[in-house]
Structure formats: C-alpha cells, structure tokens
Scaffold this active site. Sequence first.
Site, short mmCIF file in Angstrom:
data_model
loop_
_atom_site.label_atom_id
_atom_site.label_comp_id
_atom_site.label_asym_id
_atom_site.label_seq_id
_atom_site.Cartn_x
_atom_site.Cartn_y
_atom_site.Cartn_z
N LYS A 66 -5.25 18.89 -96.13
CA LYS A 66 -3.91 18.51 -95.67
C LYS A 66 -2.85 18.99 -96.66
O LYS A 66 -1.82 19.56 -96.27
CB LYS A 66 -3.86 16.99 -95.50
CG LYS A 66 -2.73 16.50 -94.66
CD LYS A 66 -2.92 15.01 -94.34
CE LYS A 66 -3.96 14.79 -93.26
NZ LYS A 66 -4.51 13.42 -93.25
N ARG A 104 -1.00 9.46 -98.03
CA ARG A 104 -2.19 9.82 -97.23
C ARG A 104 -3.28 10.37 -98.14
O ARG A 104 -3.00 11.11 -99.06
CB ARG A 104 -1.86 10.97 -96.28
CG ARG A 104 -1.09 10.63 -95.06
CD ARG A 104 -0.95 11.91 -94.21
NE ARG A 104 -0.36 11.61 -92.93
CZ ARG A 104 0.95 11.52 -92.72
NH1 ARG A 104 1.81 11.72 -93.70
NH2 ARG A 104 1.42 11.23 -91.51
N GLY A 152 -13.97 6.82 -93.24
CA GLY A 152 -14.05 5.90 -94.37
C GLY A 152 -12.98 6.17 -95.41
O GLY A 152 -12.79 5.39 -96.34
N MET A 199 -9.10 6.54 -96.81
CA MET A 199 -8.00 5.60 -96.60
C MET A 199 -7.06 6.05 -95.48
O MET A 199 -6.70 7.21 -95.38
CB MET A 199 -7.21 5.42 -97.90
CG MET A 199 -6.40 4.14 -97.87
SD MET A 199 -5.33 3.98 -99.30
CE MET A 199 -3.92 4.95 -98.77
N ARG A 243 -2.26 23.35 -87.75
CA ARG A 243 -3.67 23.72 -87.99
C ARG A 243 -4.11 24.63 -86.85
O ARG A 243 -3.44 24.74 -85.83
CB ARG A 243 -4.55 22.47 -88.07
CG ARG A 243 -4.48 21.62 -86.84
CD ARG A 243 -5.26 20.32 -87.02
NE ARG A 243 -4.98 19.43 -85.89
CZ ARG A 243 -5.37 18.18 -85.81
NH1 ARG A 243 -6.01 17.62 -86.82
NH2 ARG A 243 -5.11 17.45 -84.75
N HIS A 263 -40.99 23.13 -69.89
CA HIS A 263 -41.15 24.08 -68.79
C HIS A 263 -39.87 24.15 -67.96
O HIS A 263 -39.37 25.24 -67.67
CB HIS A 263 -42.33 23.64 -67.93
CG HIS A 263 -42.55 24.50 -66.74
ND1 HIS A 263 -42.04 24.21 -65.50
CD2 HIS A 263 -43.18 25.70 -66.62
CE1 HIS A 263 -42.38 25.17 -64.65
NE2 HIS A 263 -43.08 26.08 -65.31
N SER A 292 -43.31 40.11 -83.05
CA SER A 292 -42.24 39.37 -82.39
C SER A 292 -42.43 37.90 -82.76
O SER A 292 -43.48 37.32 -82.46
CB SER A 292 -42.31 39.56 -80.88
OG SER A 292 -41.30 38.82 -80.25
N CYS A 318 -38.60 36.36 -79.98
CA CYS A 318 -38.51 36.12 -78.54
C CYS A 318 -38.56 34.63 -78.23
O CYS A 318 -38.78 34.25 -77.10
CB CYS A 318 -39.62 36.86 -77.81
SG CYS A 318 -41.27 36.33 -78.29
N TYR A 354 -34.49 43.27 -83.43
CA TYR A 354 -33.89 42.82 -82.16
C TYR A 354 -34.10 41.33 -81.98
O TYR A 354 -34.97 40.73 -82.61
CB TYR A 354 -34.47 43.60 -80.97
CG TYR A 354 -35.91 43.29 -80.64
CD1 TYR A 354 -36.26 42.21 -79.83
CD2 TYR A 354 -36.94 44.07 -81.16
CE1 TYR A 354 -37.58 41.93 -79.54
CE2 TYR A 354 -38.27 43.79 -80.88
CZ TYR A 354 -38.58 42.72 -80.06
OH TYR A 354 -39.89 42.42 -79.78
#
Lengths: 869, 869
Positions: B23, B92, B101, B103, B333, B451, B755, B822, B842
């Site tokens: 911030k 802040r 948690g 402040m 942002r 499956h 593979s 794969c 690949y």
Amino acid sequence: MATKYVYLFREGNASMRDLLGGKGAGLAEMTGIGAPVPPGFTITTEACNYYSANDDFPAGLLDQVFEALRDVEQATGKRFGDAENPLLVSVRSGAKFSMPGMMDTVLNLGLNAETKAALARLTGDQRFANDAYRRFIQLFGKIVLGVDGDRFEHVMDEVKAGREDQELSPDELNAIAARFKDIVRQDAGVEFPDDPVEQLKAAIIAVFKSWNGRRAVDYRRLNKISDSLGTAVNVQTMVFGNLGETSATGVAFSRNPSTGEKRLYGEYLINAQGEDVVAGIRTPRPISELEREMPDVYQQFITIANQLEAHYKDVQDMEFTVERGRLYMLQTRTGKRTGFAAVRIAVEMANEGVIDQATAVRRVEPAALDQLLHPTLKPEARAAAHLLARGLPASPGAATGKVVFDPDEAEQLASTGEMVILVRPETAPEDFHGMVAAQAVLTARGGMTSHAAVVARGMGKPCVAGASELRIDVAAGRFAANGTTINKGDYITVDGSTGDVLEGHIETEDPELSGDFEMLMEWADGFRQVKVRTNADTPNDASTARGFGAEGIGLCRTEHMFFEGSRIDAVREMIVAETQEERRAALAKIEPYQREDFAGIFRAMDGFPVTIRTLDPPLHEFLPHADEEIHDLAAKMGVAFGVLKGKIEALREANPMLGFRGCRLGMVYPEITEMQARAIFTAAKQVRAEGVTVLPEVMIPLVQTPEELENQGNIVRRMAEEVGFDGEYMVGTMIELPRAALMAGKIAEIAEFFSFGTNDLTQTAMGISRDDSGRFVPAYVERKVFPDDPFQVLDQEGVGQLVEIGTERGRATRPNLKVGVCGEHGGDPASVNFFVRTGLDYVSCSPYRVPIARLAAAQAALGEVVRDK
Amino acid sequence: MATKYVYLFREGNASMRDLLGGKGAGLAEMTGIGAPVPPGFTITTEACNYYSANDDFPAGLLDQVFEALRDVEQATGKRFGDAENPLLVSVRSGAKFSMPGMMDTVLNLGLNAETKAALARLTGDQRFANDAYRRFIQLFGKIVLGVDGDRFEHVMDEVKAGREDQELSPDELNAIAARFKDIVRQDAGVEFPDDPVEQLKAAIIAVFKSWNGRRAVDYRRLNKISDSLGTAVNVQTMVFGNLGETSATGVAFSRNPSTGEKRLYGEYLINAQGEDVVAGIRTPRPISELEREMPDVYQQFITIANQLEAHYKDVQDMEFTVERGRLYMLQTRTGKRTGFAAVRIAVEMANEGVIDQATAVRRVEPAALDQLLHPTLKPEARAAAHLLARGLPASPGAATGKVVFDPDEAEQLASTGEMVILVRPETAPEDFHGMVAAQAVLTARGGMTSHAAVVARGMGKPCVAGASELRIDVAAGRFAANGTTINKGDYITVDGSTGDVLEGHIETEDPELSGDFEMLMEWADGFRQVKVRTNADTPNDASTARGFGAEGIGLCRTEHMFFEGSRIDAVREMIVAETQEERRAALAKIEPYQREDFAGIFRAMDGFPVTIRTLDPPLHEFLPHADEEIHDLAAKMGVAFGVLKGKIEALREANPMLGFRGCRLGMVYPEITEMQARAIFTAAKQVRAEGVTVLPEVMIPLVQTPEELENQGNIVRRMAEEVGFDGEYMVGTMIELPRAALMAGKIAEIAEFFSFGTNDLTQTAMGISRDDSGRFVPAYVERKVFPDDPFQVLDQEGVGQLVEIGTERGRATRPNLKVGVCGEHGGDPASVNFFVRTGLDYVSCSPYRVPIARLAAAQAALGEVVRDK
C-alpha cells in the site's frame, strides 16, 4: 613373449578362476597340494575369447597344447595315440561360473581301432575296450559333431532288444560302433576321425563354440553374466573305475552335510563309472564300508580329505575314482550343507582352531537358520508325499492338520485339541482368531506380505500364501488342487519354508536350538554394529522376540489389537460415527484396551525402546462386509441396516492401499491420534512408576510433508504433557512413500527418527500391490525381469535408492537422526546387508527372523557385500 | 547516519514494497507521478521488525514521525491537534502481501473535544463532526485498545431504537460518544486518550503488534510467508466524501473488466464514505453520470486514470474521494478482469503500442482462457439459482439438462433431442456411450482425474466430479443433496468450471473465439519453444485438438476404443480366455477395429507424430460385474455362468491401480502387444500409401525395468517388420512409476522417447489413489498441507523431482532422447511452466486445454517462473 594359453594343472592354483575357469582352478589347486589328480592341463578362457573373435585358434595355442600333452605323457608313461600304451583323455568345458548349454564332457578321447586294441590288451578286457570305444563315438558324435543323440540311442535299443547294456557282447558292441560311424557319416557328412590329434582339436573347438551357443548366451543374458568371460577347456588323463572289482568310484563329504558331524560321509560303487553313482541304477554303499573293502585306499582317502579340508578350511565335497586299487581325486569343492550342519561345522571348526570366529560367522547363510527355528518335514515322509499345489513360502516351518475354512470353526475345533490348518481365499483382520487357533495358514491369494503372511510370521506359524492353483469353495467346504479334491476335515500338510501343500498327515520334526547356535549368535553379536529390533504387537510376541535377542520393538501396530474380543465393536462404532462427539465416545471405549496392551508391551521390553505406530490401515478393513454381519452391527449400534450399509459402502475405496489411511486418518480425525497418544503415555507413566525403564517412540505413518508430521506430532506431544509423562520419548515417522524419501530433508526438521517402511515403499515405488502381485511377479522372477520377489528381498537398485536418498537427506538436516527399517525386508539377509551398508541404526523384523537379522548384520559388519542378483 | 524509518509519500516509489509494504509503495508511486493523493507518510517494515524484537520503538523513530507530520502539516495547511485547523489522519497497516489478522484502519485520528469543535466549525456541520468523533472512538477503542466491538454496537442499537444511523441527532451522537468512553474506561482500564500524539503512538504500536497476532502468524505459517517481512504503517491525511452534495466517493476501472472495452467503468456515491459503496446500502451510480454531476472532477479523473494506466501500462482499479469538489486519489492497483477482458485488453494495448507482444502474452492468465472455450452461466441467472451441492470442477463449461441415471437411457433420450445430464455415483468405461450422449456428467465419487473427469475433458464436455454431498439412489431414480430431492427427468445445471450443481434450467451463453484470441495465440506461438500435443483417442478428438493448435498426439489410449459397439464382447472374450489360442482368436476379432481407428487418427494428424500407448488398464475394468450382465456374456460365450463369474472374481484386485496392468499385461500375454502393434503398423502402412505423412510412436506403459521395455519393444519392432512398414517410427515408454524415474538411465538405453505419465507418477510417489483422494485431499488443500490438488497442479517440490531425475538420467544416457508429458498436468499452466523449465520437448493435454498449454508454454519461454504456492 608369446601369450601363455595352456596351463598344466601343476602350474595353476585356486585364485586363477578367471583364466582357468572354476573346474581348472580347482584341479590345479588339488594338484598343487599333492592330491593324486590324474594329470592334465587347462586351455585358458583367453584362448576361447580369441577363438570367438577370430574363428580361429590364436597363434601358438596348438604348440602349447602339444607341449602340455608331452608333459602329461611323461607323467603317465603313456602316449597320446600310441598303439602300445595309449593315453586317453577327457575334454571338459569349465567357465568361471557353471551354466547350462556348455559342452558336455567327452570321455575316452584318443581311441581308434589301434588304441582300442591296445586298451584291450592292457586291461585284459576286450569288452571294456569295445564299450569304451562305442561310448566315445557316441559322445563325440553327439557333442562334437552335432549328430542327433536319438539316432545312436535308437541303434542301441534295437541291438539290446530289451536287454541291459551290460548284457551286450563284445561283438555286438563292435557292431554298434560300426553303425554309429555310419550314422556320423550320413548325418555329419564326415568320416569319424581316427586321428587322436584331430579328435582333440575338434573337441577344443566344440568347447569354444558352445560358449556362444543359444542356451548359454540366453542364460548369461538372463543372469547378467558377461559374454567376455569365455570358457576354459580341461584336458585330463582318463582313469577308469569300471576295470573290475579293484576299481570303484564315489563321492564323499569331509563332514556330514546333514548334521555337521565331523566324520567322512559319502558313498561309492565298485566297478562303476562316475555317472553310475548319480544315475542310481545300482545302490551305492556307504563310504565307511570302503574301509573294509579297500583299507589302503580308504586310509589314503581319509588323509587326502583331511588335507583338503585343512587346506580349504571348509567342508569338502569330493569325487574320486579307484582304478585297479589306485586312488584318483577328480574334483573337490565346498560342500553344501543344511542349516543345522552349517552352524555345527562353523562352530566346531572355530573351536578346532581351523577358522577364526569371524570366519565362522561368515560361514553360515543367515537364511539357513530358519531350519533351526521351525519344524521341518521328515525327509523320507516328504519324499513319499503327494504334492497338491505350491504357493509362496510365506512363513517358514511345516505343520499338519485338518482342513477348516472358517475361523470360528478353527477356533472351536482347536479348543477340542484338534490340529487344524486354516484355508482361506485370503485372510482379513477378522480372521485373526482363526489364525491363532490354527497350526498353519494356507491362502489362495496374496503375496509374501499379505495379511496372512505378515500375521503368520509374527506368530512364528507356518503359512503358504498365494497358492493360486487352489480352487476354494468355502461354502461347500472343499478345495480342488490340480485334480485332487480336499474336503473339510481332511488332513493336509503345509511347508511354509518351501511353499509346498501336501496331501495327508506328513510327519514333522521339531528343531532344537543347540549350544552351537547360541555360541554362533554370541560371536555374531560381537561383530554386529546395527541394532536388531522386532515387529511385535502383543506382550507375548515381544517376549518371544526378546528371547531371540531382539533389542527393542521397531514396529508395534496398534490396530492389530483392535480385533481382539469385543473391542472390534467399539472400533466399528468409531468408524461409522457421524460426529466428533460420537467418535470420541467410541474412542473412549477403546482407550483402556490400548493402554493395557501398551503397558504389557512396555513391561516385556523393559529397558529397550518401543516404537508404536499410530493407526494406519484404511478404516474399511475393520468393517463387516456380509449383510448378516452388517445386520448384527446395526442392531448393536441401534441404527438402521440401510444407513449402516450405506456408510460402509461410502468407505469403500478403489485402491485402499493409496487411500484414506496412515496419518491422513489422524489429520482428518485428530481425536484418534489423541486417544492413542494418551493411551501410550498413560501406560508409559504407569509402568514407569512400577520401575520399568520405558522408552516410547511414537511413529506417524504415511507422512510425506513436514506439515503432516508437525500436526500429528504436536498432538502427541500435547498428550504426553497432559498426561504428565516426564520420561524420555521421541516422535518420528515412517518413510514409506517415494515423496517422503525425496522430502526427507524437510521432514527431518520435525522428525526425531525415521523408520523405512519398505513394504509400502516397494509397493509405491514399483507400483505393485503386494496383494495383487501373484499374477505377474512370479513370472517376472522366473524370467529374471526382477532378480527376486521385491517384497522378500529389497530391490536395492531401485527402491534402495530411495532408502539412500531418505537417509542421506534426513541426516543432512539432523545429523543424529535415528534411522531404522521396519518392513519385512528387515529380516531378509541380503536386505539387511544393504541396510547396514546404507548406515541405518537398526533393522526390525518379525520375532522368528531376529536371529537371521543378527547374523546377517554381523556378516555385513564383517564386510560381506550382498547385492541384488 | 541514523536509519531512515519514515518515508513521505513523495520519497518512495513502487519498487519499495519490501520496505514500505504494498500500500505504501503504491501511494508513493501515485504521489510521484503527480496524482492528487492526500499527503502522508509510511513507517517502514524495518521499524516493525525492530519493535517485534525489542518491544520498543527504534531510536529516532518518533522524531522522524513528527518531522514527517510537520511536512504533511505544511502541505495541507493544517496542524495535528490544532484547535483551529486540525489535521486528521488515517492509520493503516500495509505489509508486502495483504493478509488477514492485520490491523484494520483507524480513521479520523487526531480528534478530541477541541479538534472536534474545530471540525464542526470548519465544515459547518456539527452532526458530521460529532459522528466523526463517535466513529473514531469506536474504531480506536476496538482496534487499538482491544475493546470488544459488540459493546459499542450494543449501545448504538439501544440509542437508535430501530432507526437508521443517519437519523441520529448531533446530541444523540455526543451521548453515544460519552458512553463509548465509559466502555473504554471499564473494559480497557484506561481513559480514552485526548492527546492526538498519544493516539498516534498507540495506533502505530497496535499496527506493529498485529503483525504477531495469532491470525496473521497462522496465515503466514500456512502460506509460507516469512515472519521477518514485517508490516509498514501508513499515516495519511483524512479526506471526506461525506461533506455534502459536492462530496463523493467511488471506484473505477480504466477499462471494462468484464468485456475489456476501452472505456472508464465504475460507480460512485454522492455524500458518502468509501465503506458505503462497498456496503451496498445505497445504490451507486455509474461513473458516466459523474460527467454530468461534476464535469470538472470527471475530466480530472479521466486524465488521472489515463495517466495511471499509461504509467503502469495496465488496467487500473482506482479508489477516489471528492471532498467539496476536490478530487483525491486514495488507491490504484492492477484491475482484475475476466478471461474475455484479459485477452482483449492485452491485444488492444499491444496494438496501441502501450505494451509489446511479449508483455501482452504474459498478461493473460492461461487458465482464464477456459472462459473463452466453454459455455458459461449467465451471471444474473446464476445469481438467482439454488445451489444444490458443490463438487470438483472436473471439466470446464456449464450445461443444463434433464437428470438421467442410466447411460442407455441417456443415449435414448438424447436421440429424441432431449438435453440430458448423466448423474452417476462414478463412471466406468461401460458408461461411455451415455457420456457421449449427455450434455454434462455429474458424479458423487472420484477426483479430478477420475474416469468421468478424464473422459469429459477429452470430449470438452462439462463435468462435476466427486460431489460427495449427493446421495444417489440409481434404482429409485433420484438423488438427494442437502435436503433437496431431484428426480429423474428434473432439470439441473452443472458448472464444470466451478463445481457448482444448480437446481433447474439455468441459462448459459456460448463463447465465441474472437480475433483477439487468435492474435494472442499467434503471438504466443512466436515465443513458445516446446511443442503442444493432445491426448486424443478418436479421429474426432484429434481433429478438434488440431483446430486448437495441437501439434501431434501425445497420448492415444488404445483401450478407449474397446467399449464402442460390439467390440466389448470380443474384448471380454479375450480377457476370460483360458488358453493362448482362445485369446488369439478373440484378439483377431478386435484387430480390424483397432486398425481402422488408428488409420483415422493418423489421417487426422497427417504430418504430426502420434503416440499410441499399448493396453494399460487392469483387465477387470472391461468385465461386467452385475450378475445379469454376466449371465448375458456367459450365454454369448457359451460358458456356464458360474465359470465366468469365478473367472471374473479371480481377476478382482485389491488395488487395481498397482496391479496386473500396463506392460505387465503384454509381458504375460505377448499376443496382446502383437495384435496392437500389428494393427498400428498395418494402419500406418495403409495411410502412408494414401499419401498421409505418418509418424507412429509406440509407447509401452508402466515400465520400470529395461527388460520390460526390451521385451515389449522387440515385439513391436518385429511386427513393424512383419507388416512391412518402412516409414519412420519410434518405440518408447511412459515414466510413471518412481522406480522408472530412478532407473531412467538404464531404461533410456532401450527407450527412444520418454513420456512422463504424471497422473500415475503422482499416485505412486504420493501414495494417493486419485479415485479415493476425495476423503482427505480437499482438507489437505484447505489447510495448505498441499498447496494444490496434486492431480490438478503438479507437485513440483516432490513429484517434480522425479520428473527432473528421469529427464536428467535419461538424457545422460541418450542425449537426443525426446521427453514429453502426457498426464493431466500437461494442460495446467503452472505445471507446463515447470515442464518447460525442466527442459521437456513437449506437453500433451486434452483438446480443449491445448490453447491454455500454448499460452503457458509461451509465458514460460518468456522467463515467467511459476512455482508451487
């Protein structure tokens, strides 16, 4: 200088196996120590390799052969090919390792019409000479010239017309020889060689070629033996044990290979050739009778036997021939022996000062101790028995009893004093009481680490598992095996050391642990460096193991206690509980049992560490599956049948081995870990107050992340604190998943000890369910795709890497990390050897394997290296 | 020189996140580029760390704070604590990463009786001032002094007596403030501080302490965020959007985050505070109306928004406040956006020249492409729908239809034009035709790689798997979910992208692949280095994938063809065959089907390699299990029911995943491999004759020893020769067992390609059955024991090691070894990133994930590193 390709027997020695092969080196060594070995020489493996590469003899080889032959001629006073006093030789292959497919022995080489006549003259036995020639043509024709042996047999059968070989007349033998030569001419397309030199050259080439024969090559490939070893060729003067009543042939051991007794043991035949002793056509006589029949020869043999034993410092297995009153030694090698004999021989030889204690310890195959610890079948009775089927030798020992298929029935029958064998398709924890009652367990499914196998080994009870030829019909109360049907109540006998399932009541004999055994173990412990613990789940098992020398418990499976008596009801309530409150209520019922069991185990292991594993198996294992049983449980619990059945169904898993088990249970239901930890520390506190030295090691199973261990370990530590246990204790984990081994460095940040669970590590690393391995692992082992069943012998090459990685990474994080192993491999000698080399602190195995592990660990400490085959 | 602990906003910039927190760095950057940010300063994380270690401020901190405060006073013309023109500030926390948690913000700090009076004078609004003081006491009391917030709410409720906050009079607000102070006195035991300096010091300490609060510490531990980061503290001049009709507050995006359109998008409220926009009490107005209401402010905001977007080169999500006609920027942002918007914005910005193509490619989350490829629910309709249950988002896309439980019925209903959703406890290969017919699949059991999930993804069909809240009663034709019962024929809607199961017919909208998408993919392919293949089992799947840019097939599962039509009968005959002859006869029936399928696939992939895996799954999967079906099959085969049932029972496995499957089938039944290889090469030869460029790669599954691959590979090569296929082809293996990865060096002596089958590798390395993972993996992910479901996102830390080891050792033996993947992970962006970093050649994934893999691979090539969370 030209390469030396030929060594006279007197030029070599036992250390030259690479060059001379096993047989050549042995003959040389015997010659060297003055034993009466028929003279001869060995052509080196290098010559073979040259021949393989060049399809020709190396330069100078033949010259060296002839030179050696002249030396043999001088020694024997005979001459090769001589028409007066011919030298006959045998030609044998002899590689570093014996293997199938190598050339058979050619005997009587050097015979032709002339030398045959001389042999007849010299022996005064025309028939003997004619028969020797007939045999030579047959052997040479088949082995060297490649003629189909059946062709010769066919002629023999035709001429014999139903008579025995011995009844053939000299003329008939001559006629046979002539027909044999015709066959050679037709089939091999060559004239049978008369020239002994040609015979010898051809035989040497045949030996060289057999090295690259199909069978030998396949065998070497399968057994990972290098093709570049090559084979040697042994050419040795023939001696004959079949030259009448003053000739003989026999085999003998320098000590009794069955009992170990220090006394010559063997048998012989008068007027016979070596193959006759093996063939068993005539019954040989015990060696002791030789003393009466040929006292001088016997005395000479005794002297030589003692000399060889003293030289080799081990029992010798010797072949000899007596030719007309003169003794010749043909072979000596280390004698195989039973476990009993091995122990006695090792201890006695050490006591005699022949070998030192370290050698005695090295001398006994650890696995052979099994024989000393379990009942065995009487050999005669076994020989006569009918083999029904063969399964896996899952837990050693032999037992006989009536077949029962139901565990309740087993219990009931046993309570009336009957001996029973529990036969099941496979066993589950709910069969436990039946296994306790039975003499032995036989299953049709499951591997070496199936439930039946593991439990039986723990109880030291014989078990044959995965006998897949059995077709069990539990409902009908019978099983069929290869055509025989066995009904409930029939006697069978199982041999858990071999996997044999036999019909009927076969007599067994109990082992007795001798003083020699105790002595050997004491020596072993003197060398051993790693600790040997036991896997034990009950105070009783713990005591048994302690009796065998266990130095603590490496694995106490808390869940094995769950099936006793009425506990299982509370366990089942816990499992099907819908809320944490219900679950806690059920756990509260289980806790007192656990506490009591732990207290008993702690007492039995006073002074030694006890590793207790928190709940591990999938919960579904504890639930009933038959509708009837579900009905009963539903009634007990006061829930509807449908609800309970649905709950049980929902807990079913596709692959329970990889499912909701191990620390995953405690992660989702922390109250289970809480209860178990509380029971452990309450028991520990209690026995400590009694004066027992208690060292609990709480082990969290199936961990693969530090978070799991931290979470469960925190629960354990919190409970120790809540209970107020102020003794020492440790929290550690099993390393039984490949990921756990890879992450060992991080896990060791939390773990105070590691215990490799090599059963599950093997299952996961190799992707093999031990319970389902029966369909392909035996085929894999047979075809050497796996050197061994990986659940019996650790796969050092693959799974072993994970053990090494886990140990190394764990210790890198925590140098004093205690590392052990508690899989079944902890009791396997080759695996123990690996664990010792990997630097583990202890191995843990079932009680009856503790002595084996102690011996294997001692041998490893003595520098023996046992790798995967 | 003293450490600098305090940075004015104008002294920092965006790169100082470590020191100033996210911030603080953002406010500094905005200040730097001249945006109207209310002046303020940031206390560094170092100060926090000092405080954590010493429980005290570092020397000089307060001096620096007061100095900064003086600077702010100068900039604003106000003075902190001044009775005339008081400076009020917000305080802040702001760490590098936002976390729970920490402040909450304290607003209006600096108020006391005097300054409140000044505020009333300056604003001319007594009620505003009183309310501001009341709010301050409440916030400060709760946040800084730790008073239970309910105590304050209780007083508010009492005084309001049912009225709204706005209806409270100035006096009532004063009375409330007085009672709040009483509560503080009682509960915190201190007098509410009047001194603004005391207030500020206390607020700073409270921020520091919140860093070590329980929630924050737990969160960091769970998310592996270092405790040593510390938090910064931002102190900023208060501005008020609730000072009448010329004040306002709002949020806006520089471009439309839904569609990507280049136009300001947002909303605002007149006379309101920031929290009112979020709270939704009043309905905000679209940002476009601001142009009419406050034209100057609007123009200024547009200018700033453009400036910020140009500066950050990305869409900005901005918070602003207008205080009496003056614009203040409170935050900016990067704006979150949909997949549609992400693609459009990236491409348009690149075309505008704001960013380059590489940045555009990096800008789109690959996973966000899913939205562009599958139907989605209309947001309004979704918002109104009733959620029945939630399962795993197993295959993306939304679909609606009538519930059916039976695959045959699904097929039949679909043939009449009905849209159906197939609902099953879990699916098996025999449900395949029902899945083809259905719009989507819903299962109660099974994970992301069950499956149902795998098949649905292959078909690009929505699937929600493992919706464990469903209680399905197939027989009764209904399911219950959290109290609602759905009957057969009722409409439901499933969203496979979220896992939602919704009641009724919810409208969906189809995606359209825009030109922007095509453009982005073209750019991505320009950067990408690894190939992207597809997992496809049919010519149709292969064509679909090719349309998405697949460059070959990485995995063709031969067995997926086994269920079509009458083939399954022949397959079953093959499985239950007792002899090799019977088996060959059955295989001969299957062969023509296989050949035809392979030919179709080769044609669809003309010019690209096609990897075909030989038979892999346990045979039991293909057999019927219900007695009825067994009866049918027995009748067809002409065998007795009992025999067939026994055979099926004998094939049952405890853990089929680790059982008799993969190359183990071919090792025991070589005729299966023969048939498949013959079908492959016959088909290849045939299409080659048609002019198709065919590159078969035959892949042997579940290999872990070189012997297995050699054996199976020899069969394959022999078949290629017998068939007379003279094109190029390769024989390789899947690496899907930990042992295979460890033994990769030896396996690569035989394998021409590897593979990685990361599904099974994950199952075995982690010991988790994907089908059974539902009982604990979700809990593990929730508790961050696992960063992700390891079946969705590769476990780089653990399983990834095996991929690295396998690749490294394989290439050490065979440097040109082709290595791919794969498993399902081949379509997961983070996993693809890992595979690219590991040097694979690949990746292969289901057709609809090909674009995602292409983009992820391009990003990896651009140096993006995505690690495990």
